[in-house]
Scaffold this motif. Structure first.
Motif, PDB file in Angstrom:
ATOM      1  N   THR A 149       0.821  -1.218   0.000  1.00 56.78           N
ATOM      2  CA  THR A 149       0.000   0.000   0.000  1.00 56.78           C
ATOM      3  C   THR A 149       0.853   1.266   0.000  1.00 56.78           C
ATOM      4  O   THR A 149       0.342   2.343  -0.278  1.00 56.78           O
ATOM      5  N   LYS A 150       2.139   1.126   0.305  1.00 61.88           N
ATOM      6  CA  LYS A 150       3.009   2.298   0.421  1.00 61.88           C
ATOM      7  C   LYS A 150       3.862   2.552  -0.821  1.00 61.88           C
ATOM      8  O   LYS A 150       4.468   3.608  -0.947  1.00 61.88           O
ATOM      9  N   ILE A 151       3.969   1.567  -1.725  1.00 64.59           N
ATOM     10  CA  ILE A 151       4.760   1.766  -2.944  1.00 64.59           C
ATOM     11  C   ILE A 151       3.824   2.039  -4.119  1.00 64.59           C
ATOM     12  O   ILE A 151       2.608   1.904  -3.998  1.00 64.59           O
ATOM     13  N   ARG A 152       4.384   2.407  -5.256  1.00 67.07           N
ATOM     14  CA  ARG A 152       3.568   2.747  -6.425  1.00 67.07           C
ATOM     15  C   ARG A 152       2.707   1.560  -6.848  1.00 67.07           C
ATOM     16  O   ARG A 152       3.163   0.408  -6.805  1.00 67.07           O
ATOM     17  N   PRO A 153       1.469   1.811  -7.304  1.00 65.31           N
ATOM     18  CA  PRO A 153       0.573   0.709  -7.702  1.00 65.31           C
ATOM     19  C   PRO A 153       1.148  -0.196  -8.788  1.00 65.31           C
ATOM     20  O   PRO A 153       0.982  -1.416  -8.732  1.00 65.31           O
ATOM     21  N   ASP A 154       1.845   0.386  -9.776  1.00 65.14           N
ATOM     22  CA  ASP A 154       2.388  -0.447 -10.843  1.00 65.14           C
ATOM     23  C   ASP A 154       3.494  -1.360 -10.321  1.00 65.14           C
ATOM     24  O   ASP A 154       3.602  -2.529 -10.718  1.00 65.14           O
ATOM     25  N   HIS A 155       4.306  -0.833  -9.393  1.00 67.86           N
ATOM     26  CA  HIS A 155       5.375  -1.637  -8.798  1.00 67.86           C
ATOM     27  C   HIS A 155       4.777  -2.710  -7.888  1.00 67.86           C
ATOM     28  O   HIS A 155       5.219  -3.864  -7.900  1.00 67.86           O
ATOM     29  N   ALA A 156       3.755  -2.329  -7.125  1.00 68.98           N
ATOM     30  CA  ALA A 156       3.083  -3.291  -6.246  1.00 68.98           C
ATOM     31  C   ALA A 156       2.466  -4.426  -7.051  1.00 68.98           C
ATOM     32  O   ALA A 156       2.497  -5.590  -6.630  1.00 68.98           O
ATOM     33  N   ALA A 157       1.930  -4.111  -8.218  1.00 68.87           N
ATOM     34  CA  ALA A 157       1.311  -5.138  -9.069  1.00 68.87           C
ATOM     35  C   ALA A 157       2.335  -6.156  -9.533  1.00 68.87           C
ATOM     36  O   ALA A 157       2.083  -7.369  -9.532  1.00 68.87           O
ATOM     37  N   ARG A 158       3.518  -5.679  -9.922  1.00 61.14           N
ATOM     38  CA  ARG A 158       4.551  -6.602 -10.392  1.00 61.14           C
ATOM     39  C   ARG A 158       5.059  -7.484  -9.263  1.00 61.14           C
ATOM     40  O   ARG A 158       5.354  -8.660  -9.462  1.00 61.14           O
ATOM     41  N   VAL A 159       5.171  -6.902  -8.060  1.00 59.14           N
ATOM     42  CA  VAL A 159       5.606  -7.688  -6.900  1.00 59.14           C
ATOM     43  C   VAL A 159       4.552  -8.745  -6.558  1.00 59.14           C
ATOM     44  O   VAL A 159       4.877  -9.911  -6.329  1.00 59.14           O
ATOM     45  N   LEU A 160       3.287  -8.326  -6.525  1.00 60.41           N
ATOM     46  CA  LEU A 160       2.193  -9.238  -6.184  1.00 60.41           C
ATOM     47  C   LEU A 160       2.129 -10.417  -7.152  1.00 60.41           C
ATOM     48  O   LEU A 160       1.884 -11.561  -6.748  1.00 60.41           O
ATOM     49  N   ALA A 161       2.391 -10.147  -8.431  1.00 58.19           N
ATOM     50  CA  ALA A 161       2.330 -11.210  -9.444  1.00 58.19           C
ATOM     51  C   ALA A 161       3.411 -12.261  -9.244  1.00 58.19           C
ATOM     52  O   ALA A 161       3.258 -13.404  -9.700  1.00 58.19           O
ATOM     53  N   LEU A 162       4.490 -11.917  -8.561  1.00 57.29           N
ATOM     54  CA  LEU A 162       5.596 -12.853  -8.364  1.00 57.29           C
ATOM     55  C   LEU A 162       5.503 -13.617  -7.041  1.00 57.29           C
ATOM     56  O   LEU A 162       6.305 -14.518  -6.795  1.00 57.29           O
ATOM     57  N   LEU A 163       4.535 -13.259  -6.205  1.00 52.52           N
ATOM     58  CA  LEU A 163       4.356 -13.981  -4.938  1.00 52.52           C
ATOM     59  C   LEU A 163       3.619 -15.288  -5.186  1.00 52.52           C
ATOM     60  O   LEU A 163       2.817 -15.386  -6.120  1.00 52.52           O
ATOM     61  N   PRO A 164       3.852 -16.332  -4.370  1.00 52.25           N
ATOM     62  CA  PRO A 164       3.099 -17.585  -4.501  1.00 52.25           C
ATOM     63  C   PRO A 164       1.601 -17.319  -4.422  1.00 52.25           C
ATOM     64  O   PRO A 164       1.150 -16.447  -3.674  1.00 52.25           O
ATOM     65  N   ASN A 165       0.806 -18.073  -5.189  1.00 50.33           N
ATOM     66  CA  ASN A 165      -0.621 -17.785  -5.337  1.00 50.33           C
ATOM     67  C   ASN A 165      -1.368 -17.688  -4.019  1.00 50.33           C
ATOM     68  O   ASN A 165      -2.089 -16.719  -3.759  1.00 50.33           O
ATOM     69  N   SER A 166      -1.228 -18.693  -3.166  1.00 47.92           N
ATOM     70  CA  SER A 166      -1.986 -18.707  -1.914  1.00 47.92           C
ATOM     71  C   SER A 166      -1.559 -17.556  -1.008  1.00 47.92           C
ATOM     72  O   SER A 166      -2.382 -16.915  -0.349  1.00 47.92           O
ATOM     73  N   PHE A 167      -0.254 -17.264  -0.999  1.00 47.80           N
ATOM     74  CA  PHE A 167       0.262 -16.175  -0.174  1.00 47.80           C
ATOM     75  C   PHE A 167      -0.224 -14.834  -0.717  1.00 47.80           C
ATOM     76  O   PHE A 167      -0.620 -13.945   0.056  1.00 47.80           O
ATOM     77  N   ALA A 168      -0.212 -14.688  -2.047  1.00 49.62           N
ATOM     78  CA  ALA A 168      -0.680 -13.446  -2.670  1.00 49.62           C
ATOM     79  C   ALA A 168      -2.144 -13.193  -2.332  1.00 49.62           C
ATOM     80  O   ALA A 168      -2.545 -12.051  -2.060  1.00 49.62           O
ATOM     81  N   MET A 169      -2.954 -14.247  -2.345  1.00 46.30           N
ATOM     82  CA  MET A 169      -4.374 -14.096  -2.022  1.00 46.30           C
ATOM     83  C   MET A 169      -4.563 -13.656  -0.568  1.00 46.30           C
ATOM     84  O   MET A 169      -5.410 -12.817  -0.269  1.00 46.30           O
ATOM     85  N   GLU A 170      -3.750 -14.213   0.337  1.00 46.03           N
ATOM     86  CA  GLU A 170      -3.826 -13.810   1.733  1.00 46.03           C
ATOM     87  C   GLU A 170      -3.450 -12.336   1.901  1.00 46.03           C
ATOM     88  O   GLU A 170      -4.082 -11.596   2.672  1.00 46.03           O
ATOM     89  N   VAL A 171      -2.450 -11.895   1.157  1.00 45.39           N
ATOM     90  CA  VAL A 171      -2.044 -10.492   1.197  1.00 45.39           C
ATOM     91  C   VAL A 171      -3.173  -9.591   0.693  1.00 45.39           C
ATOM     92  O   VAL A 171      -3.473  -8.547   1.288  1.00 45.39           O
ATOM     93  N   VAL A 172      -3.798 -10.001  -0.418  1.00 45.62           N
ATOM     94  CA  VAL A 172      -4.904  -9.217  -0.981  1.00 45.62           C
ATOM     95  C   VAL A 172      -6.045  -9.094   0.027  1.00 45.62           C
ATOM     96  O   VAL A 172      -6.628  -8.016   0.209  1.00 45.62           O
TER      97      VAL A 172
END
Length: 339
Positions: free
Chosen positions: A141-164
């Motif tokens: 939530t503190k970094i740029r949305p485009d950068h956050a999107a690229r980071v989120l896409a590289l996280l493991p699926n289940s972990f990314a969903m928990e973060v979301v």
């Protein structure tokens, strides 16, 4: 120690010298200089200035003369990490200098969040996947949305969903929580990142080339081959491209296939060579490979930009798996073998 208690110019500290010169050149010029300084430098000089007291004309004259003499003797100047560190050590404590040098060698940016926004998404994702989902949610939530999107896409699926989900339920983070996250990132991530930034320039350029689109990469490498053929050859040997996945063994391909998202795999292979596509198919069952071929055919036209992004994401994933020891990457040119 105020300057009313100082008998000689040599006894002045670095901040005291800077503060005295600031007062000597006048408010307007000093204000312009302060505007160009980092907030920590402004704080150090301001603290020294507030405690100066009465400064004798003899000290001011001696300081100005010393300054002009040193500038006049300098001739051509060379700035480097070493000269910067030596200069800082003349006026600041050793631990403070070490902290400043770590910050300088780290990513660009004044605040922690600015610096974090300039960290490569694959590097940041590799670190964040081992953190608590709530911490990762705060960071994204503190970094740029485009950068956050690229980071989120590289996280493991289940972990990314928990973060979301944490991001959806998150209220405005309290100041104490933000400060805690900042301290952790600075102590554990940024300090390690700063120490690891002393890299060979060829390695750094190879990684940059890996993240360029093919047109830009081709133009730059062609120009480099004309000007510095040896360096261009070394950079090419260090680069790891999507087509280099062709050198993964069957076990490595199987691991990568289990880790990559199906949609990303389809788009990436849509623009790959037949050789690489067949290499992936051989590590799949006949039914799975047939279904993948059908999916690729049914996809229709795809923008080159989307293909390149999918392929770069797969390369980043392969490198991450290699760092974890799950696959082995053979980077650069294939070595000649003697039998």
């Amino acid at each position: 120690m105020s300057l009313t208690q100082t008998k000689s110019l040599s006894a002045l500290t670095g901040p005291q010298r800077a503060a005295t010169l600031m007062l000597a050149i006048g408010e307007e010029r000093a204000g312009r200089l302060l505007a160009r300084m980092h907030e920590d430098e402004v704080r150090d000089v301001s603290a020294a200035m507030a405690q100066l007291g009465s400064v004798s004309a003899e000290i001011v004259e001696g300081l100005c003369q010393e300054f002009t003499e040193q500038v006049g003797k300098a001739g051509s100047l060379v700035g480097s990490w070493e000269t910067t560190e030596r200069l800082l050590l003349r006026g600041l404590p050793k631990d403070r200098v070490a902290q400043i040098m770590e910050e300088l060698r780290g990513p660009a940016g004044r605040t922690m969040w600015d610096k974090l926004g300039n960290v490569n998404e694959a590097v940041l994702a590799n670190y964040l996947k081992n953190e608590y989902p709530q911490t990762v949610a705060v960071v994204l939530t503190k970094i740029r949305p485009d950068h956050a999107a690229r980071v989120l896409a590289l996280l493991p699926n289940s972990f990314a969903m928990e973060v979301v989900m944490r991001m959806l339920r998150m209220e405005s983070p309290q100041a104490e929580a933000l400060e805690g996250v900042e301290r952790t990132l600075k102590a554990e991530f940024m300090s390690n990142l700063a120490r690891s930034t002393r890299r060979d320039s060829h390695e750094l350029l190879a990684e940059i080339m890996n993240n360029l689109d093919r047109g830009a990469e081709g133009r730059i490498m062609s120009g480099l081959e004309e000007r510095a053929a040896e360096s261009a050859s070394r950079i090419r040997s260090l680069m790891f491209t999507f087509e280099d996945l062709n050198r993964l063994d069957a076990a490595g391909v199987a691991v990568l296939l289990r880790a990559v998202e199906k949609e990303r795999l389809i788009v990436a292979l849509k623009g790959s060579s037949d050789t690489l596509r067949d290499h992936f198919m051989k590590s799949m069952s006949e039914r799975a490979s047939r279904m993948l071929r059908d999916d690729i055919s049914a996809l229709g036209p795809v923008r080159l930009k989307d293909v390149e992004e999918a392929q770069m994401a797969m390369v980043a994933l392969a490198k991450e798996l290699a760092q974890q020891g799950e696959i082995r990457l053979a980077e650069g040119e294939v070595e000649e073998m003697v039998y």
